[in-house]
Design an enzyme around this catalytic site. Structure first.
Site, PDB file in Angstrom:
ATOM      1  N   LEU A 121      28.790 -45.593  87.955  1.00 47.85           N
ATOM      2  CA  LEU A 121      28.324 -44.612  88.943  1.00 47.85           C
ATOM      3  C   LEU A 121      27.397 -43.574  88.317  1.00 47.85           C
ATOM      4  O   LEU A 121      27.645 -43.069  87.229  1.00 47.85           O
ATOM      5  CB  LEU A 121      29.522 -43.904  89.580  1.00 47.85           C
ATOM      6  CG  LEU A 121      30.556 -44.817  90.262  1.00 47.85           C
ATOM      7  CD1 LEU A 121      31.664 -43.980  90.896  1.00 47.85           C
ATOM      8  CD2 LEU A 121      29.918 -45.732  91.303  1.00 47.85           C
TER       9      LEU A 121
ATOM     10  N   GLU B  66      24.327 -40.291  89.712  1.00 43.86           N
ATOM     11  CA  GLU B  66      24.164 -39.303  90.800  1.00 43.86           C
ATOM     12  C   GLU B  66      23.785 -39.961  92.125  1.00 43.86           C
ATOM     13  O   GLU B  66      24.121 -39.452  93.190  1.00 43.86           O
ATOM     14  CB  GLU B  66      23.094 -38.252  90.431  1.00 43.86           C
ATOM     15  CG  GLU B  66      23.575 -37.179  89.487  1.00 43.86           C
ATOM     16  CD  GLU B  66      23.557 -37.634  88.028  1.00 43.86           C
ATOM     17  OE1 GLU B  66      23.324 -38.851  87.767  1.00 43.86           O
ATOM     18  OE2 GLU B  66      23.794 -36.796  87.144  1.00 43.86           O
TER      19      GLU B  66
ATOM     20  N   HIS C 198      24.950 -42.787  93.361  1.00 45.42           N
ATOM     21  CA  HIS C 198      26.197 -43.171  94.027  1.00 45.42           C
ATOM     22  C   HIS C 198      26.949 -41.933  94.535  1.00 45.42           C
ATOM     23  O   HIS C 198      27.521 -41.933  95.619  1.00 45.42           O
ATOM     24  CB  HIS C 198      27.127 -43.915  93.060  1.00 45.42           C
ATOM     25  CG  HIS C 198      26.557 -45.192  92.528  1.00 45.42           C
ATOM     26  ND1 HIS C 198      26.153 -45.339  91.223  1.00 45.42           N
ATOM     27  CD2 HIS C 198      26.330 -46.379  93.128  1.00 45.42           C
ATOM     28  CE1 HIS C 198      25.713 -46.565  91.035  1.00 45.42           C
ATOM     29  NE2 HIS C 198      25.802 -47.222  92.168  1.00 45.42           N
TER      30      HIS C 198
ATOM     31  N   GLY D 268      22.335 -47.033  99.499  1.00 43.33           N
ATOM     32  CA  GLY D 268      21.185 -46.297  98.982  1.00 43.33           C
ATOM     33  C   GLY D 268      19.866 -46.907  99.457  1.00 43.33           C
ATOM     34  O   GLY D 268      19.740 -48.118  99.622  1.00 43.33           O
TER      35      GLY D 268
ATOM     36  N   ASP E 148      17.537 -49.704  97.228  1.00 42.46           N
ATOM     37  CA  ASP E 148      17.602 -51.157  97.419  1.00 42.46           C
ATOM     38  C   ASP E 148      17.176 -51.474  98.848  1.00 42.46           C
ATOM     39  O   ASP E 148      17.984 -51.835  99.708  1.00 42.46           O
ATOM     40  CB  ASP E 148      19.021 -51.658  97.143  1.00 42.46           C
ATOM     41  CG  ASP E 148      19.382 -51.486  95.679  1.00 42.46           C
ATOM     42  OD1 ASP E 148      18.681 -52.035  94.824  1.00 42.46           O
ATOM     43  OD2 ASP E 148      20.351 -50.756  95.383  1.00 42.46           O
TER      44      ASP E 148
ATOM     45  N   GLN F 189      17.864 -54.973 100.351  1.00 41.38           N
ATOM     46  CA  GLN F 189      19.310 -55.092 100.582  1.00 41.38           C
ATOM     47  C   GLN F 189      19.694 -54.354 101.868  1.00 41.38           C
ATOM     48  O   GLN F 189      20.394 -54.885 102.737  1.00 41.38           O
ATOM     49  CB  GLN F 189      20.056 -54.492  99.384  1.00 41.38           C
ATOM     50  CG  GLN F 189      21.520 -54.208  99.629  1.00 41.38           C
ATOM     51  CD  GLN F 189      22.270 -53.865  98.341  1.00 41.38           C
ATOM     52  OE1 GLN F 189      22.463 -54.717  97.483  1.00 41.38           O
ATOM     53  NE2 GLN F 189      22.686 -52.629  98.186  1.00 41.38           N
TER      54      GLN F 189
HETATM   55  O1  PAF Z   1      24.029 -52.267  95.681  1.00 41.94           O
HETATM   56  C1  PAF Z   1      25.040 -52.682  95.092  1.00 41.94           C
HETATM   57  O2  PAF Z   1      25.584 -52.035  94.214  1.00 41.94           O
HETATM   58  C2  PAF Z   1      25.600 -54.041  95.476  1.00 41.94           C
HETATM   59  O3  PAF Z   1      24.594 -54.925  95.805  1.00 41.94           O
HETATM   60  C3  PAF Z   1      26.650 -53.975  96.589  1.00 41.94           C
HETATM   61  C4  PAF Z   1      26.044 -53.489  97.904  1.00 41.94           C
HETATM   62  C5  PAF Z   1      27.779 -53.046  96.176  1.00 41.94           C
HETATM   63  C6  PAF Z   1      27.241 -55.370  96.832  1.00 41.94           C
HETATM   64  O4  PAF Z   1      27.835 -55.881  95.686  1.00 41.94           O
END
Ligand code: PAF
Length: 291
Positions: free
Chosen positions: A33, A35, A37, A152, A155, A158
């Protein structure tokens, strides 16, 4: 804040929280982790009546064969210490075991599929990554059944795919909140992988955001996206230790590359390999109709 790794124990906590009228807010992470996160946790704990579950799980199915799954930092004691410093801590840190998440072994075909958008940009460089990512996020959604989940903005691909999955597979029953990218003083986007950069790599890495901002300024001043991108690609390629993977402008609502005539919200996406470390970043551009 309690640390739980067994599913039954998590279910007990979730049932008790729901009985008390709390709304479940999930922050999925792979640990290490930083900042970035912590800012997601702050968004989560600020939700009304939030019962916050932060998951830490290094998901094997989203790493390719030659990727850094084994090398990925696993720093649970440090992670807990960082969370304990927050003024409001998550209620639960959920750290499931691979054997419990993939209790029947790793499936041959991971569902749901990321499809065409999952095989461009990050997906082209990391085949299968987004299928593994969607699979695990869907597992967490089904297991934790959150009302809200926080991810976040760094990404971006994602986030796009997760939003689409929530629409298609979860009937929009989960609200997805987006935490803005947290940056070092130099402007470099915070990432668990930054720790692998040499000082020369770090110096190049902090130029990336400046190059993105130049593209924004040039398009704002009337240059065509194509011309601004070409110049920026040269600048990125010229950075010491850097290998540019892609720099692209996509429509934020479709994730498809834009034409020079596009107007609206676009994402300027970049991926650079520096010192062997894959770095991604993005900014949102509001592109006006050409005069
Ligand atoms: O972004 C991340 O850390 C990962 O892709 C996630 C969303 C926790 C899935 O494993």
């Amino acid at each position: 804040m309690i640390v739980i790794n067994a599913l039954v124990e998590l279910q007990e906590q979730l049932t008790a929280a729901k009985t008390q009228g709390r709304q479940i807010v999930l922050v999925p992470t792979m640990g290490a982790l930083h900042e970035g996160h912590l800012s997601l946790v702050e968004i989560a704990t600020a939700q009304p009546d939030a019962f916050v579950v932060l998951s830490i799980f290094v998901n094997p199915t989203q790493f390719g064969k030659n990727e850094d799954f084994d090398k990925y930092p696993r720093t649970l004691p440090e992670d807990i210490a960082r969370l304990e410093e927050l003024s409001v801590t998550p209620d639960v840190i959920f750290t499931p075991q691979v054997s419990e998440v993939y209790s029947e072994g790793i499936p041959e075909r991971l569902e749901p599929r990321a499809g065409a958008i999952g095989s461009v940009f990050e997906g082209a460089a990391r085949p299968g990554h987004f299928d593994g990512m969607l699979h695990i996020v869907s597992w967490f959604f089904r297991t934790v059944q959150p009302a809200i989940a926080v991810f976040g903005a760094k990404d971006a691909q994602q986030l796009y795919l997760i939003r689409r999955m929530v629409h298609r597979e979860f009937a929009d029953s989960i609200t997805i909140l987006e935490g803005k990218t947290i940056r070092e003083e130099s402007g470099l986007a915070k990432s668990s992988r930054n720790r692998f950069l040499s000082s020369e790599g770090l110096a190049s890495a902090s130029r990336i955001i400046q190059i993105l901002r130049t593209v924004e300024a040039e398009i704002g001043a009337g240059q065509t996206p194509d011309a601004a991108l070409d110049k920026a690609r040269m600048a990125l390629t010229g950075l010491s230790l850097a290998k540019l993977d892609y720099l692209e402008l996509v429509d934020k609502s479709t994730f498809k590359p834009i034409a020079d005539t596009f107007s609206g919200e676009a994402l300027l996406l970049v991926a650079v390999i520096l010192d062997g470390v894959r770095l991604i970043d993005n900014i949102t551009l509001n592109i006006q109709e050409p005069a």
